[in-house]
Motif scaffolding. Structure first.
Motif, PDB file in Angstrom:
ATOM      1  N   ALA A  30       9.923 -10.008   5.272  1.00 25.15           N
ATOM      2  CA  ALA A  30       9.501  -9.157   4.157  1.00 25.15           C
ATOM      3  C   ALA A  30       8.022  -8.812   4.340  1.00 25.15           C
ATOM      4  N   VAL A  31       7.758  -7.611   4.804  1.00 26.30           N
ATOM      5  CA  VAL A  31       6.385  -7.222   5.124  1.00 26.30           C
ATOM      6  C   VAL A  31       5.925  -6.065   4.239  1.00 26.30           C
ATOM      7  N   MET A  32       4.613  -5.978   4.092  1.00 25.03           N
ATOM      8  CA  MET A  32       4.027  -4.923   3.271  1.00 25.03           C
ATOM      9  C   MET A  32       2.974  -4.172   4.069  1.00 25.03           C
ATOM     10  N   ASP A  33       2.794  -2.893   3.740  1.00 28.31           N
ATOM     11  CA  ASP A  33       1.750  -2.093   4.379  1.00 28.31           C
ATOM     12  C   ASP A  33       0.383  -2.516   3.868  1.00 28.31           C
ATOM     13  N   MET A  34      -0.590  -2.497   4.751  1.00 25.41           N
ATOM     14  CA  MET A  34      -1.954  -2.857   4.411  1.00 25.41           C
ATOM     15  C   MET A  34      -2.811  -1.582   4.392  1.00 25.41           C
ATOM     16  N   PRO A  35      -3.666  -1.389   3.376  1.00 30.42           N
ATOM     17  CA  PRO A  35      -4.545  -0.205   3.391  1.00 30.42           C
ATOM     18  C   PRO A  35      -5.330  -0.150   4.694  1.00 30.42           C
ATOM     19  N   ALA A  86       0.810  -1.223   0.000  1.00 28.30           N
ATOM     20  CA  ALA A  86       0.000   0.000   0.000  1.00 28.30           C
ATOM     21  C   ALA A  86       0.843   1.271   0.000  1.00 28.30           C
ATOM     22  N   ARG A  87       2.076   1.192   0.499  1.00 27.64           N
ATOM     23  CA  ARG A  87       2.917   2.390   0.539  1.00 27.64           C
ATOM     24  C   ARG A  87       3.323   2.845  -0.863  1.00 27.64           C
ATOM     25  N   ASP A  88       3.197   1.946  -1.851  1.00 26.32           N
ATOM     26  CA  ASP A  88       3.593   2.273  -3.219  1.00 26.32           C
ATOM     27  C   ASP A  88       2.405   2.653  -4.096  1.00 26.32           C
ATOM     28  N   ILE A  89       1.212   2.769  -3.495  1.00 27.83           N
ATOM     29  CA  ILE A  89       0.004   3.086  -4.265  1.00 27.83           C
ATOM     30  C   ILE A  89      -0.401   4.531  -3.987  1.00 27.83           C
ATOM     31  N   PRO A  90      -0.384   5.405  -4.986  1.00 29.23           N
ATOM     32  CA  PRO A  90      -0.731   6.815  -4.761  1.00 29.23           C
ATOM     33  C   PRO A  90      -2.129   6.984  -4.161  1.00 29.23           C
ATOM     34  N   VAL A  91      -2.308   8.026  -3.400  1.00 26.23           N
ATOM     35  CA  VAL A  91      -3.604   8.325  -2.789  1.00 26.23           C
ATOM     36  C   VAL A  91      -4.685   8.483  -3.856  1.00 26.23           C
ATOM     37  N   SER A  92      -4.294   8.931  -5.035  1.00 26.01           N
ATOM     38  CA  SER A  92      -5.249   9.138  -6.129  1.00 26.01           C
ATOM     39  C   SER A  92      -5.929   7.854  -6.569  1.00 26.01           C
ATOM     40  N   ALA A  93      -5.359   6.678  -6.204  1.00 25.38           N
ATOM     41  CA  ALA A  93      -5.978   5.403  -6.567  1.00 25.38           C
ATOM     42  C   ALA A  93      -7.220   5.110  -5.734  1.00 25.38           C
ATOM     43  N   GLY A  94      -7.443   5.886  -4.682  1.00 28.27           N
ATOM     44  CA  GLY A  94      -8.651   5.734  -3.871  1.00 28.27           C
ATOM     45  C   GLY A  94      -8.501   4.724  -2.749  1.00 28.27           C
ATOM     46  N   LYS A  95      -9.623   4.329  -2.174  1.00 30.49           N
ATOM     47  CA  LYS A  95      -9.634   3.432  -1.021  1.00 30.49           C
ATOM     48  C   LYS A  95      -9.586   1.967  -1.470  1.00 30.49           C
ATOM     49  N   ILE A 128      -2.803   2.710  12.920  1.00 33.19           N
ATOM     50  CA  ILE A 128      -2.866   3.352  11.605  1.00 33.19           C
ATOM     51  C   ILE A 128      -1.938   4.568  11.546  1.00 33.19           C
ATOM     52  N   GLN A 129      -1.175   4.659  10.453  1.00 32.58           N
ATOM     53  CA  GLN A 129      -0.265   5.777  10.234  1.00 32.58           C
ATOM     54  C   GLN A 129      -0.352   6.221   8.768  1.00 32.58           C
ATOM     55  N   ARG A 130       0.232   7.365   8.489  1.00 29.18           N
ATOM     56  CA  ARG A 130       0.300   7.859   7.107  1.00 29.18           C
ATOM     57  C   ARG A 130       1.660   7.548   6.520  1.00 29.18           C
ATOM     58  N   VAL A 131       1.663   7.107   5.267  1.00 35.99           N
ATOM     59  CA  VAL A 131       2.910   6.785   4.568  1.00 35.99           C
ATOM     60  C   VAL A 131       3.771   8.038   4.470  1.00 35.99           C
ATOM     61  N   GLY A 132       5.061   7.872   4.705  1.00 31.43           N
ATOM     62  CA  GLY A 132       5.986   8.994   4.697  1.00 31.43           C
ATOM     63  C   GLY A 132       6.356   9.484   3.305  1.00 31.43           C
ATOM     64  N   PHE A 133       7.201  10.486   3.289  1.00 31.51           N
ATOM     65  CA  PHE A 133       7.527  11.191   2.050  1.00 31.51           C
ATOM     66  C   PHE A 133       8.367  10.385   1.073  1.00 31.51           C
ATOM     67  N   LYS A 134       8.978   9.305   1.539  1.00 29.09           N
ATOM     68  CA  LYS A 134       9.912   8.552   0.706  1.00 29.09           C
ATOM     69  C   LYS A 134       9.221   7.729  -0.368  1.00 29.09           C
ATOM     70  N   PHE A 135       7.910   7.460  -0.198  1.00 34.09           N
ATOM     71  CA  PHE A 135       7.238   6.490  -1.052  1.00 34.09           C
ATOM     72  C   PHE A 135       6.145   7.126  -1.909  1.00 34.09           C
ATOM     73  N   LYS A 136       5.744   6.405  -2.963  1.00 33.31           N
ATOM     74  CA  LYS A 136       4.737   6.915  -3.890  1.00 33.31           C
ATOM     75  C   LYS A 136       3.387   7.130  -3.219  1.00 33.31           C
ATOM     76  N   GLY A 137       3.110   6.334  -2.181  1.00 31.03           N
ATOM     77  CA  GLY A 137       1.823   6.445  -1.503  1.00 31.03           C
ATOM     78  C   GLY A 137       1.825   7.462  -0.389  1.00 31.03           C
ATOM     79  N   VAL A 138       2.695   8.450  -0.457  1.00 34.22           N
ATOM     80  CA  VAL A 138       2.818   9.443   0.606  1.00 34.22           C
ATOM     81  C   VAL A 138       1.437   9.983   1.009  1.00 34.22           C
ATOM     82  N   GLY A 139       1.168   9.965   2.304  1.00 36.14           N
ATOM     83  CA  GLY A 139      -0.107  10.462   2.818  1.00 36.14           C
ATOM     84  C   GLY A 139      -1.189   9.412   2.945  1.00 36.14           C
ATOM     85  N   ARG A 140      -1.021   8.243   2.330  1.00 34.89           N
ATOM     86  CA  ARG A 140      -2.045   7.194   2.422  1.00 34.89           C
ATOM     87  C   ARG A 140      -2.070   6.611   3.830  1.00 34.89           C
TER      88      ARG A 140
END
Length: 429
Positions: free
Chosen positions: A299-304, A142-151, A236-248
């Protein structure tokens, strides 16, 4: 912004520990130190090697590592991974065995979106490739998915599965592993009502929480004990500035990993201490048992956030699947409408995540399905991971699942005839 700062702080700590490991490893390998061998320096280098590798793995998606398989013609055939359907939150991919005629037995593996990548099912995929055309849901970080992709919540997940099944056609056999089992059951029921021609031939549910309250575990106790507001504030946290999903908004993978590790803290500590000692003696290797396991486990991934919160609230707290009250896109799904899809459940007797009784509850919900199309299997001495990977899966469960698939396929068998119908698999009565 405070949650974004917390997210960046966790990534900073991970990155720092990786750097410290690399520094210790390099320092211990300095040529001048070899003039006077020192056990402390050997230990320092080993600590650095294990630490760098461990923290580096937390930020990388593992490779599938499926180069080739040997087919019935005695030759090795390369495996090509092709994307069948591409979506923002997850793709449908196919493991094409090049140079082999397509097999009639076709399987869709539904991987969990529960903190680890779909590569967690690597051994499951490998074990099925020689007997079937294998497809799998490959969920994105989820950290690599832009906020524009929606929920993306559990209704969106269910509709993704509906679209994937429609894409593959009705001659597909679906195997859902762990967390997605209730949503896969709901997706099948949705198709039974909305698009019957797109239903799969069979549905195998492995260790999933269809009715979490049927047999309480630490997982269900936690879900009932914590409030949704507490979860939203602490997990729950917001994705940081380093990733494409910043703010998600996400449930961060690093936070999930902390929870995973804390459940068996002593066991993990011993495993890493032992690996450091092996590395200091030169006995460790890139593909030893420790690295094979932890390269995947770490190897873990962020979950929406909306997916995680809706799973806890609607599956565990409200039991919407268990009570047959699940709603998808404004439509109330009726699991009793499944009348032609054969359904099988698989449980492990020692499963402490989705205990026996939680998954088999699916059969009672399928009120429109004749008993001849229901089956269940309880694997003795198997834990949660054992029912889809390892010896229990390879030696006992996999053959039963393939028999079940063949017994409920209208097509000519892709392999040698199955030994018998599904009810060597303990059909439910």
């Amino acid at each position: 912004m405070k949650y974004m700062a917390t997210y960046d702080m966790m990534e900073t700590m991970r990155n720092t520990n990786q750097w410290l490991g690399a520094t210790a490893k390099s320092m211990a390998a300095f040529p001048a130190f070899s003039l006077m061998p020192n056990p402390a320096l050997q230990w320092l280098g080993a600590w650095g090697e294990v630490t760098e590798r461990s923290f580096e793995r937390m930020a990388a998606k593992p490779d599938w590592g499926l180069g080739s398989i040997t087919c019935e013609d005695g030759r090795d055939h390369l495996i090509k991974i092709e994307t069948v359907v591409e979506r923002p939150f997850g793709d449908l991919i196919h493991f094409e065995v090049q140079g082999r005629e397509p097999l009639k037995r076709r399987v869709l593996l539904v991987a969990p979106m529960s903190g680890h990548y779909a590569t967690l099912l690597r051994s499951t995929v490998k074990s099925l490739l020689s007997d079937a055309e294998v497809y799998i849901t490959d969920w994105h970080n989820a950290r690599d998915i832009p906020v524009s992709a929606g929920k993306f919540d559990i209704e969106d997940y269910t509709l993704y599965l509906v679209d994937f099944m429609r894409e593959l056609g009705s001659d597909i056999h679906v195997i859902a592993v762990c967390q997605p089992a209730p949503l896969t059951l709901a997706a099948t029921a949705y198709l039974a009502e909305q698009d019957p021609e797109a239903q799969p031939r069979s549905l195998t549910l492995i260790g999933g929480p269809i009715d979490p309250d049927a047999t309480p575990t630490d997982v269900t106790d936690f879900g009932n004990r914590v409030t949704m507001n507490q979860l939203a504030q602490t997990a729950i946290q917001r994705v940081g500035f380093k990733f494409k999903g910043v703010g998600r908004l996400v449930y961060p993978g690093l936070l999930q990993l902390t929870s995973f590790m804390s459940m068996n803290q002593e066991r993990h500590s011993k495993a890493f201490n032992d690996q450091i000692m092996r590395a200091s003696k030169g006995e460790a290797s890139d593909h030893d048992a420790h690295n094979r396991f932890y390269d995947e486990y770490l190897a873990v991934m962020d979950m929406p956030a909306e997916f995680y919160l809706s799973t806890v609230e609607r599956i565990f707290k409200n039991g919407e699947i268990a009570s047959n009250d699940f709603v998808v896109d404004g439509h109330k799904v009726d699991i009793g409408k499944i009348t032609t899809v054969a359904v099988k459940t698989v449980e492990g007797a020692k499963d402490d995540i989705s205990a026996p009784g939680q998954c088999v509850a699916a059969l009672a919900l399928c009120t429109g399905l004749p008993d001849s199309k229901k089956a269940s299997h309880l694997e003795p001495d198997a834990g949660h991971y054992g029912i889809f990977a390892g010896r229990s899966w390879r030696d006992n469960i996999r053959p039963l699942v393939l028999d079940f698939i063949d017994a409920n396929s209208d097509e000519t068998k892709a392999k040698a005839p199955a030994k018998k119908a599904a009810n060597k698999n303990a059909a439910a009565k």
